[in-house]
Design an enzyme around this catalytic site. Structure first.
Site, PDB file in Angstrom:
ATOM      1  N   ASN A   1      41.606  39.718  45.757  1.00 36.32           N
ATOM      2  CA  ASN A   1      40.150  39.816  45.735  1.00 36.32           C
ATOM      3  C   ASN A   1      39.476  39.004  46.823  1.00 36.32           C
ATOM      4  O   ASN A   1      38.328  39.260  47.172  1.00 36.32           O
ATOM      5  CB  ASN A   1      39.614  39.374  44.366  1.00 36.32           C
ATOM      6  CG  ASN A   1      40.014  37.956  44.018  1.00 36.32           C
ATOM      7  OD1 ASN A   1      41.196  37.596  44.080  1.00 36.32           O
ATOM      8  ND2 ASN A   1      39.049  37.141  43.630  1.00 36.32           N
TER       9      ASN A   1
ATOM     10  N   SER B   1      38.797  47.223  36.123  1.00 38.74           N
ATOM     11  CA  SER B   1      37.409  46.901  35.804  1.00 38.74           C
ATOM     12  C   SER B   1      36.491  47.989  36.331  1.00 38.74           C
ATOM     13  O   SER B   1      36.661  48.465  37.459  1.00 38.74           O
ATOM     14  CB  SER B   1      37.036  45.555  36.427  1.00 38.74           C
ATOM     15  OG  SER B   1      35.691  45.224  36.175  1.00 38.74           O
TER      16      SER B   1
ATOM     17  N   CYS C   1      35.810  29.935  45.451  1.00 41.12           N
ATOM     18  CA  CYS C   1      36.615  30.844  44.646  1.00 41.12           C
ATOM     19  C   CYS C   1      35.766  32.022  44.203  1.00 41.12           C
ATOM     20  O   CYS C   1      34.653  31.853  43.709  1.00 41.12           O
ATOM     21  CB  CYS C   1      37.178  30.115  43.434  1.00 41.12           C
ATOM     22  SG  CYS C   1      38.136  31.177  42.343  1.00 41.12           S
TER      23      CYS C   1
ATOM     24  N   GLN D   1      41.037  45.128  42.145  1.00 48.12           N
ATOM     25  CA  GLN D   1      40.556  45.459  43.484  1.00 48.12           C
ATOM     26  C   GLN D   1      41.250  46.681  44.082  1.00 48.12           C
ATOM     27  O   GLN D   1      40.789  47.221  45.081  1.00 48.12           O
ATOM     28  CB  GLN D   1      40.752  44.257  44.418  1.00 48.12           C
ATOM     29  CG  GLN D   1      39.999  43.009  44.014  1.00 48.12           C
ATOM     30  CD  GLN D   1      38.497  43.135  44.190  1.00 48.12           C
ATOM     31  OE1 GLN D   1      38.010  43.955  44.966  1.00 48.12           O
ATOM     32  NE2 GLN D   1      37.749  42.307  43.480  1.00 48.12           N
TER      33      GLN D   1
ATOM     34  N   HIS E   1      33.198  47.908  37.131  1.00 52.18           N
ATOM     35  CA  HIS E   1      32.157  47.622  38.121  1.00 52.18           C
ATOM     36  C   HIS E   1      32.685  47.401  39.535  1.00 52.18           C
ATOM     37  O   HIS E   1      31.915  47.214  40.472  1.00 52.18           O
ATOM     38  CB  HIS E   1      31.284  46.442  37.677  1.00 52.18           C
ATOM     39  CG  HIS E   1      31.910  45.095  37.799  1.00 52.18           C
ATOM     40  ND1 HIS E   1      31.610  44.225  38.823  1.00 52.18           N
ATOM     41  CD2 HIS E   1      32.798  44.449  37.015  1.00 52.18           C
ATOM     42  CE1 HIS E   1      32.287  43.100  38.658  1.00 52.18           C
ATOM     43  NE2 HIS E   1      33.017  43.214  37.566  1.00 52.18           N
TER      44      HIS E   1
ATOM     45  N   ALA F   1      38.137  43.062  32.937  1.00 50.29           N
ATOM     46  CA  ALA F   1      39.507  42.773  33.353  1.00 50.29           C
ATOM     47  C   ALA F   1      39.968  41.400  32.879  1.00 50.29           C
ATOM     48  O   ALA F   1      41.160  41.202  32.627  1.00 50.29           O
ATOM     49  CB  ALA F   1      39.618  42.864  34.868  1.00 50.29           C
ATOM     50  N   THR F   2      39.057  40.457  32.744  1.00 51.49           N
ATOM     51  CA  THR F   2      39.453  39.129  32.272  1.00 51.49           C
ATOM     52  C   THR F   2      40.060  39.219  30.879  1.00 51.49           C
ATOM     53  O   THR F   2      41.109  38.623  30.597  1.00 51.49           O
ATOM     54  CB  THR F   2      38.254  38.168  32.284  1.00 51.49           C
ATOM     55  OG1 THR F   2      37.831  37.958  33.633  1.00 51.49           O
ATOM     56  CG2 THR F   2      38.617  36.827  31.657  1.00 51.49           C
TER      57      THR F   2
ATOM     58  N   THR G   1      33.731  47.459  18.623  1.00 51.47           N
ATOM     59  CA  THR G   1      33.025  48.723  18.787  1.00 51.47           C
ATOM     60  C   THR G   1      32.824  49.024  20.264  1.00 51.47           C
ATOM     61  O   THR G   1      32.338  48.181  21.022  1.00 51.47           O
ATOM     62  CB  THR G   1      31.656  48.668  18.089  1.00 51.47           C
ATOM     63  OG1 THR G   1      31.851  48.410  16.705  1.00 51.47           O
ATOM     64  CG2 THR G   1      30.894  49.968  18.267  1.00 51.47           C
TER      65      THR G   1
END
Length: 359
Positions: A137, A182, A303, A165, A184, A68-69, A220
């Site tokens: 989050n 994301s 954080c 989230q 995970h 996601a970053t 890839t």
């Protein structure tokens, strides 16, 4: 070990692991190759893409990323010139990236929600992008994403939703133009995320190369990671109601079990219930975590991005430094039982109260 840190990451679903395993053991072909093994890998990626899209609005494309970053960086840096409007409680991946542009950061109230009148006054012509997190989050607060997106569209701006989230946990409004997710966080593998891009929206690529993804992302893809993400998304869609109800039941049971001395951080009404961010006056969280090493939870004052910086979210909702330092975050979900949650809360409460006695 009792695991209560679902906002940081979720346990890998056994079904996702099973889907990944063949692509790790023997089906190692590059999905961008033209030979038969490559075409088989490409087909697996296509299936996964459709499964991930099943929890997203129609009329857009899923572009896989490293996480996601990357997706958030791509969305923010890829839009055209103009102002960016975002919220003080956004993830560092949004705030730090937006800081490279002309940005206005809006304050939130004590419940973590943005005031819509404040947002309306700030989202004006010349704004290129409005960005807001669906589910926070750190404190679990749900933002009025549909309303913010409508304001963005009224001035010709795009709307970016950080749904990391919220994906698979709450409904994602149809009004979004860009959505970052994301794997995970929904019981899929680490190392893979996606940026959903609405049809007709064009972004400048963040990384240049082969342009393998339709939106222009180069690199890839891993069929194993894609397969795991896809199956995790499919299960999240199938279990959407059951998982949501389970998290809500755990949340209510937790609040009923704890005494009134524990104060909830963030909104109780506009909230994802798999997040329980609490504070207790005078609590030494570092000592608490040291005393309870077989319970995995987070210090609310740190954080959640892992940077070690003090929580800008708790500061933004008006907590003092002392209140932030006395806060903890408990995250739970599909694989958390009520018995283990209550057992953990009992031990956390007992250990916290023993600090007061010792003092």
């Amino acid at each position: 070990m009792i695991y209560l840190d679902y906002q940081a990451t979720t346990p890998l679903a056994p079904e996702a692991f099973a889907a990944m395993r063949p692509w790790l053991e023997s089906n190692f072909a590059n999905p961008h190759s033209a030979h038969a093994p490559g075409r088989a890998a490409k087909a697996a990626v296509a299936v996964a893409r459709d499964q991930v899209a099943g929890l997203l609005p129609e009329h857009g494309d899923v572009n896989f990323t490293s996480g996601a970053t990357e997706a958030l960086n791509w969305a923010i840096k890829g839009v055209g010139p103009g102002r960016i409007v975002t919220l003080a409680t956004e993830h560092a991946a949004v705030l730090d990236t937006a800081a490279t542009r002309d940005v206005e950061v809006l304050a939130v109230g004590p419940d973590g929600r943005v005031d819509l009148d404040l947002a309306r006054a700030s989202i004006r012509p010349g704004t290129a992008l409005v960005s807001a997190m669906l589910v926070n989050n750190e404190i679990g607060t749900i933002q009025p994403v549909a309303e913010l997106a409508a304001m963005a569209h009224q001035v010709g701006a795009l709307f970016l939703c950080d749904a990391v989230q919220g994906y698979g946990r709450v409904l994602i409004p149809e009004e979004c133009d860009l959505i970052a997710i994301s794997a995970h966080k929904i019981h899929g593998p680490k190392g893979l995320g996606a940026l959903w891009i609405r049809d007709g929206v064009k972004l400048t690529p963040l990384m240049h190369g082969g342009g393998q993804e339709s939106g222009g992302r180069s690199g890839t893809l891993s069929p194993a990671l894609c397969a795991g993400f896809g199956v995790a998304a499919r299960i999240a869609k199938e279990r959407f109601g059951a998982d949501h109800a389970h998290a809500e039941q755990l949340f209510r049971a937790a609040l009923a079990h704890l005494g009134p001395e524990w104060v909830l951080n963030g909104s109780e009404d506009h909230r994802y219930h798999g997040n329980l961010n609490l504070r207790l006056e005078g609590l030494d969280v570092a000592r608490l975590m040291s005393d309870l090493r077989d319970i995995a939870f987070s210090a609310g004052s740190a954080c959640a991005s892992g940077s070690g910086r003090p929580s800008h979210v708790l500061h933004a909702i008006g907590l003092s430094a002392a209140e932030a330092r006395s806060s903890i975050r408990l995250g739970f979900g599909r694989y958390t039982t009520e018995d283990e949650l209550i057992a953990a809360l009992t031990r956390i409460d007992t250990a916290a109260r023993s600090q007061k006695v010792a003092a």
